[in-house]
Design a protein around this motif. Sequence first.
Motif, PDB file in Angstrom:
ATOM      1  N   VAL A  55       8.450  -1.099  -2.703  1.00  0.00           N
ATOM      2  CA  VAL A  55       9.485  -1.736  -3.887  1.00  0.00           C
ATOM      3  C   VAL A  55       7.809  -2.515  -4.052  1.00  0.00           C
ATOM      4  CG1 VAL A  55      10.857  -2.943  -5.542  1.00  0.00           C
ATOM      5  CG2 VAL A  55      11.032  -1.661  -3.278  1.00  0.00           C
ATOM      6  N   THR A  56       6.951  -1.596  -4.923  1.00  0.00           N
ATOM      7  CA  THR A  56       5.994  -2.296  -5.775  1.00  0.00           C
ATOM      8  C   THR A  56       4.954  -1.499  -6.262  1.00  0.00           C
ATOM      9  OG1 THR A  56       4.020  -3.723  -4.883  1.00  0.00           O
ATOM     10  CG2 THR A  56       4.424  -2.156  -3.221  1.00  0.00           C
ATOM     11  N   THR A  57       3.856  -1.934  -6.755  1.00  0.00           N
ATOM     12  CA  THR A  57       2.690  -0.871  -7.708  1.00  0.00           C
ATOM     13  C   THR A  57       2.033  -0.221  -6.052  1.00  0.00           C
ATOM     14  OG1 THR A  57       2.477  -2.653  -9.009  1.00  0.00           O
ATOM     15  CG2 THR A  57       0.500  -0.615  -8.925  1.00  0.00           C
ATOM     16  N   GLY A  58       2.127   1.058  -7.334  1.00  0.00           N
ATOM     17  CA  GLY A  58       1.450   2.300  -5.957  1.00  0.00           C
ATOM     18  C   GLY A  58       2.550   2.601  -4.551  1.00  0.00           C
ATOM     19  N   ALA A  59       3.502   1.855  -4.852  1.00  0.00           N
ATOM     20  CA  ALA A  59       5.113   3.167  -3.795  1.00  0.00           C
ATOM     21  C   ALA A  59       5.072   3.886  -3.542  1.00  0.00           C
ATOM     22  CB  ALA A  59       6.093   2.595  -4.361  1.00  0.00           C
ATOM     23  N   VAL A  90       2.036   8.243   2.790  1.00  0.00           N
ATOM     24  CA  VAL A  90       1.293   8.130   4.110  1.00  0.00           C
ATOM     25  C   VAL A  90       2.044   8.001   5.449  1.00  0.00           C
ATOM     26  CG1 VAL A  90      -0.082   6.951   5.195  1.00  0.00           C
ATOM     27  CG2 VAL A  90      -0.678   7.351   3.026  1.00  0.00           C
ATOM     28  N   ALA A  91       3.391   7.243   4.573  1.00  0.00           N
ATOM     29  CA  ALA A  91       4.339   7.194   5.487  1.00  0.00           C
ATOM     30  C   ALA A  91       4.699   8.589   6.521  1.00  0.00           C
ATOM     31  CB  ALA A  91       5.269   6.439   5.237  1.00  0.00           C
ATOM     32  N   THR A 148      -5.448  -0.320  -0.058  1.00  0.00           N
ATOM     33  CA  THR A 148      -5.694   1.293   0.142  1.00  0.00           C
ATOM     34  C   THR A 148      -4.171   0.942   0.137  1.00  0.00           C
ATOM     35  OG1 THR A 148      -6.011   1.525   2.254  1.00  0.00           O
ATOM     36  CG2 THR A 148      -7.726   2.325   0.690  1.00  0.00           C
ATOM     37  N   ALA A 149      -3.522   2.364   0.139  1.00  0.00           N
ATOM     38  CA  ALA A 149      -2.180   1.640   0.673  1.00  0.00           C
ATOM     39  C   ALA A 149      -1.270   2.010   1.703  1.00  0.00           C
ATOM     40  CB  ALA A 149      -1.049   3.711  -0.272  1.00  0.00           C
ATOM     41  N   ALA A 201       0.025  -1.601   7.004  1.00  0.00           N
ATOM     42  CA  ALA A 201      -0.634  -1.837   7.872  1.00  0.00           C
ATOM     43  C   ALA A 201       0.101  -3.536   8.140  1.00  0.00           C
ATOM     44  CB  ALA A 201      -2.315  -1.678   7.902  1.00  0.00           C
ATOM     45  N   ALA A 202      -0.303  -4.256   6.421  1.00  0.00           N
ATOM     46  CA  ALA A 202       0.164  -5.238   7.077  1.00  0.00           C
ATOM     47  C   ALA A 202       1.444  -5.884   6.918  1.00  0.00           C
ATOM     48  CB  ALA A 202      -0.080  -6.054   5.131  1.00  0.00           C
TER      49      ALA A 202
END
Length: 442
Positions: free
Chosen positions: A386-390, A396-397, A418-419, A424-425
């Motif tokens: 839930v954020t910009t670029g979701a 990727v997932a 990147t996405a 990863a964070a």
Amino acid sequence: MTDRAQADVVVIGGGPTGVAAAASARAASGGSARVVLVDGGAHGPRPVAGRPVAALLREAAAAGLGWDAARTAARAALADAGTPGAAVLDGIRVVLGRASLAGRGTVEVERAGADAAGGPLRIATKRVVLATGSAPALPDVTGLVDTRYVTPDTLLDVTDLPPTVAVVGAGRRGVALAQALARFGVTVTLVDAEERVLPLLDADVSATIEAALRKDGVRLLLGSPVVKVAPTLDDGAWVGTEAGSDVAAELLVVATGRRPDLAGLDLPSAGVTVGKAGAVTVDDRLRTSEPTVLAAGPVAGRRPDLGMARLAGANAVARLRAARWTPEPLVLSVQTHPAVAVVGIGESAAGRTEGALVHELVGSSGLVRVVVSGGREPRVLGATVVTTGAADAAAVAALLIAGGLPAQRLTDLAEPGTALATLAAALARPGRRPGTAVRSAG
């Protein structure tokens, strides 16, 4: 007089699913199959889905455009997105018109548009692929047929956006449209029988989007089904709910989901069975109850899936045993601000998955949640963003889930900004058991 033609495969439906099936049939046959694509749309085949209307309108509002300019820009964007390159339809005959099955091995087309002068067309074919997509699902509500309303498909036909709008349906289309319309400065009321918006997603995702809607001035009327609709004197709509909370608005938008579009196909004439949910029943090789007829996408009760469409096209020309279809993870996106994208399982489903752990990053900018399997080499089971670029992050997932790759690959490949880095964070945060307290990023 009825014209006649012959084909190896007739694909009914000119959207992205139909185009993918037709191109796949042609390619799988080495270019030898006679493929006919019947498109009932007004603008010809559309190999690429256009961006959601809500996203286009929200961007137009952010740019300061008025309603008329916004709807013009949105229409232009949708038309540009659907224009096919010549190579996409190479070797495929395109017929504009409405198709129906006329018994086993026969398709009848009432030609329209540029092909209308040719009159009816009767096609003898070895295989048929149904790819007619979906249409708005309208609720069984007293008075709806007598009241003026629009759906997400027809919203851009509204020439003047009135000061008050009621949106019925708090699923992903309804919430996105409610927010987008509110940003044009009109008063929007969102109505739904469910207790929260986006009820199929995790509760904290719903709470985040509800807060965003309220910030944009959207009034939420949740927890009580609509029981009656009636026209008002100003050609608007009065919406009555079971709880007695009524809404009067000058424009009614019905966004209560989608259903398989089977209109006019005359499936019984070819022995094609329709299930209780209103979708065509298919086996694991995408064949219907009539083996010469295959189906893909929403018409078969699935979300739009180009992989499914390509397999249907290939199986339609298979000389030996047709291939089995294995569902792949698809990203479900909600075009709100902040944007929402989900793939695989979320928090609630993780609680029913033995050994699953949840890694997440929660902060003022949004939420990123990754569900992984237990064991020495955890694998990604799902992601909620839930954020910009979701959508990019969830895509990727989806690739990791489809490939069965270790979750560690996210960290190995991530580049800042990147996405991959977003996911990863989240993975770098300590894992927790599903349903336990959320750890804030601080």
